[in-house]
Scaffold this motif. Sequence first.
Motif, PDB file in Angstrom:
ATOM      1  N   ASN A   5       9.773  -7.459  -0.260  1.00  0.00           N
ATOM      2  CA  ASN A   5       8.689  -6.957  -1.139  1.00  0.00           C
ATOM      3  C   ASN A   5       7.360  -6.284  -0.560  1.00  0.00           C
ATOM      4  O   ASN A   5       6.453  -6.761  -1.189  1.00  0.00           O
ATOM      5  CB  ASN A   5       8.641  -8.295  -2.127  1.00  0.00           C
ATOM      6  CG  ASN A   5       9.683  -8.711  -2.853  1.00  0.00           C
ATOM      7  OD1 ASN A   5      10.348  -7.884  -3.285  1.00  0.00           O
ATOM      8  ND2 ASN A   5       9.970 -10.013  -2.970  1.00  0.00           N
ATOM      9  N   VAL A   6       7.468  -6.024   0.517  1.00  0.00           N
ATOM     10  CA  VAL A   6       6.187  -5.438   1.085  1.00  0.00           C
ATOM     11  C   VAL A   6       6.353  -3.821   1.088  1.00  0.00           C
ATOM     12  O   VAL A   6       7.083  -3.030   1.320  1.00  0.00           O
ATOM     13  CB  VAL A   6       6.146  -5.695   2.734  1.00  0.00           C
ATOM     14  CG1 VAL A   6       4.954  -4.860   3.134  1.00  0.00           C
ATOM     15  CG2 VAL A   6       5.916  -7.238   2.868  1.00  0.00           C
ATOM     16  N   SER A   7       5.139  -3.266   0.120  1.00  0.00           N
ATOM     17  CA  SER A   7       5.160  -1.885  -0.006  1.00  0.00           C
ATOM     18  C   SER A   7       4.282  -1.213   1.075  1.00  0.00           C
ATOM     19  O   SER A   7       3.216  -1.810   1.313  1.00  0.00           O
ATOM     20  CB  SER A   7       4.752  -1.361  -1.317  1.00  0.00           C
ATOM     21  OG  SER A   7       3.395  -1.990  -1.655  1.00  0.00           O
ATOM     22  N   GLU A   8       4.630  -0.217   1.717  1.00  0.00           N
ATOM     23  CA  GLU A   8       3.735   0.645   2.529  1.00  0.00           C
ATOM     24  C   GLU A   8       3.197   1.635   1.870  1.00  0.00           C
ATOM     25  O   GLU A   8       3.942   2.600   1.020  1.00  0.00           O
ATOM     26  CB  GLU A   8       4.731   0.981   3.772  1.00  0.00           C
ATOM     27  CG  GLU A   8       4.167   1.338   4.849  1.00  0.00           C
ATOM     28  CD  GLU A   8       4.983   1.563   6.142  1.00  0.00           C
ATOM     29  OE1 GLU A   8       5.540   0.521   6.867  1.00  0.00           O
ATOM     30  OE2 GLU A   8       5.818   2.667   6.130  1.00  0.00           O
ATOM     31  N   ASP A  30      -7.902   2.780   9.515  1.00  0.00           N
ATOM     32  CA  ASP A  30      -8.921   1.865   9.812  1.00  0.00           C
ATOM     33  C   ASP A  30      -9.076   0.628   8.901  1.00  0.00           C
ATOM     34  O   ASP A  30      -9.576  -0.453   9.328  1.00  0.00           O
ATOM     35  CB  ASP A  30     -10.449   2.475   9.908  1.00  0.00           C
ATOM     36  CG  ASP A  30     -10.655   3.487  11.205  1.00  0.00           C
ATOM     37  OD1 ASP A  30      -9.704   3.209  12.066  1.00  0.00           O
ATOM     38  OD2 ASP A  30     -11.441   4.314  11.010  1.00  0.00           O
ATOM     39  N   GLN A  31      -8.260   0.854   7.734  1.00  0.00           N
ATOM     40  CA  GLN A  31      -8.238   0.005   6.714  1.00  0.00           C
ATOM     41  C   GLN A  31      -7.113  -1.050   6.983  1.00  0.00           C
ATOM     42  O   GLN A  31      -6.759  -2.090   6.347  1.00  0.00           O
ATOM     43  CB  GLN A  31      -8.232   0.384   5.443  1.00  0.00           C
ATOM     44  CG  GLN A  31      -9.514   0.879   5.129  1.00  0.00           C
ATOM     45  CD  GLN A  31      -9.537   1.757   3.648  1.00  0.00           C
ATOM     46  OE1 GLN A  31      -8.611   1.913   2.972  1.00  0.00           O
ATOM     47  NE2 GLN A  31     -10.668   2.217   3.218  1.00  0.00           N
ATOM     48  N   LEU A  32      -6.169  -0.900   7.787  1.00  0.00           N
ATOM     49  CA  LEU A  32      -4.897  -1.509   8.002  1.00  0.00           C
ATOM     50  C   LEU A  32      -5.216  -2.812   8.913  1.00  0.00           C
ATOM     51  O   LEU A  32      -6.193  -2.774   9.670  1.00  0.00           O
ATOM     52  CB  LEU A  32      -4.168  -0.566   9.127  1.00  0.00           C
ATOM     53  CG  LEU A  32      -3.412   0.446   8.363  1.00  0.00           C
ATOM     54  CD1 LEU A  32      -2.572   1.213   9.581  1.00  0.00           C
ATOM     55  CD2 LEU A  32      -2.381   0.091   7.221  1.00  0.00           C
ATOM     56  N   GLY A  33      -4.454  -3.743   8.649  1.00  0.00           N
ATOM     57  CA  GLY A  33      -4.626  -5.025   9.226  1.00  0.00           C
ATOM     58  C   GLY A  33      -3.533  -4.886  10.876  1.00  0.00           C
ATOM     59  O   GLY A  33      -2.762  -4.034  10.635  1.00  0.00           O
ATOM     60  N   ALA A  37       1.132  -0.576   8.458  1.00  0.00           N
ATOM     61  CA  ALA A  37       1.377   0.718   8.746  1.00  0.00           C
ATOM     62  C   ALA A  37       1.286   1.556   7.486  1.00  0.00           C
ATOM     63  O   ALA A  37       1.262   0.837   6.505  1.00  0.00           O
ATOM     64  CB  ALA A  37       2.800   0.917   9.327  1.00  0.00           C
ATOM     65  N   PHE A  38       1.353   2.862   7.571  1.00  0.00           N
ATOM     66  CA  PHE A  38       1.249   3.710   6.542  1.00  0.00           C
ATOM     67  C   PHE A  38       2.243   4.800   6.760  1.00  0.00           C
ATOM     68  O   PHE A  38       2.449   5.137   7.927  1.00  0.00           O
ATOM     69  CB  PHE A  38       0.050   4.302   5.990  1.00  0.00           C
ATOM     70  CG  PHE A  38      -0.599   5.021   6.892  1.00  0.00           C
ATOM     71  CD1 PHE A  38      -0.494   6.412   6.732  1.00  0.00           C
ATOM     72  CD2 PHE A  38      -1.553   4.639   7.961  1.00  0.00           C
ATOM     73  CE1 PHE A  38      -1.197   7.055   7.576  1.00  0.00           C
ATOM     74  CE2 PHE A  38      -2.218   5.356   8.619  1.00  0.00           C
ATOM     75  CZ  PHE A  38      -2.096   6.702   8.631  1.00  0.00           C
ATOM     76  N   LEU A  39       2.970   5.469   5.786  1.00  0.00           N
ATOM     77  CA  LEU A  39       3.758   6.717   6.046  1.00  0.00           C
ATOM     78  C   LEU A  39       3.191   7.984   5.688  1.00  0.00           C
ATOM     79  O   LEU A  39       2.626   7.989   4.774  1.00  0.00           O
ATOM     80  CB  LEU A  39       4.818   6.577   5.142  1.00  0.00           C
ATOM     81  CG  LEU A  39       6.197   7.673   5.308  1.00  0.00           C
ATOM     82  CD1 LEU A  39       6.675   7.371   6.645  1.00  0.00           C
ATOM     83  CD2 LEU A  39       7.145   7.397   4.070  1.00  0.00           C
ATOM     84  N   SER A  78       1.106   2.997  12.817  1.00  0.00           N
ATOM     85  CA  SER A  78       0.918   1.527  12.460  1.00  0.00           C
ATOM     86  C   SER A  78      -0.307   1.088  13.478  1.00  0.00           C
ATOM     87  O   SER A  78      -0.618   1.885  14.343  1.00  0.00           O
ATOM     88  CB  SER A  78       2.150   0.768  12.987  1.00  0.00           C
ATOM     89  OG  SER A  78       2.386   1.284  14.297  1.00  0.00           O
ATOM     90  N   ARG A  79      -0.903  -0.051  13.106  1.00  0.00           N
ATOM     91  CA  ARG A  79      -1.938  -0.553  13.934  1.00  0.00           C
ATOM     92  C   ARG A  79      -1.135  -1.731  14.735  1.00  0.00           C
ATOM     93  O   ARG A  79      -0.334  -2.405  14.247  1.00  0.00           O
ATOM     94  CB  ARG A  79      -2.881  -1.386  13.091  1.00  0.00           C
ATOM     95  CG  ARG A  79      -4.184  -1.829  14.005  1.00  0.00           C
ATOM     96  CD  ARG A  79      -5.435  -2.271  13.010  1.00  0.00           C
ATOM     97  NE  ARG A  79      -6.127  -1.697  12.426  1.00  0.00           N
ATOM     98  CZ  ARG A  79      -7.044  -0.924  13.233  1.00  0.00           C
ATOM     99  NH1 ARG A  79      -7.332  -1.169  14.171  1.00  0.00           N
ATOM    100  NH2 ARG A  79      -7.867  -0.072  12.231  1.00  0.00           N
TER     101      ARG A  79
END
Length: 81
Positions: A5-8, A30-33, A37-39, A78-79
């Motif tokens: 249930n984690v949406s990227e 910069d907003q990632l913990g 990650a983002f796509l 990804s961070r």
Amino acid sequence: MCTCNVSETTIDVRQIMPRMRHPLIFQTFDQLGPGEAFLLVNDHDPRPLFYQFNVERPGEFGWDYQEEGPDLWRVRISRAA
């Protein structure tokens, strides 16, 4: 680690003005913990962005191609954890 249930976040830059793409991508990064990650979706290989990440965020990111052309590139950025 469960990714249930984690949406990227997906950033499709194909319709964004070129001069606005990199600032948006870095702002999102910069907003990632740690470990998040983002796509990124693009219509060409974002290799210059990879080089810019190496200069501006060395050792802080992961870069994983999900799809490599010829018409569509998808990269998971990804961070580092």
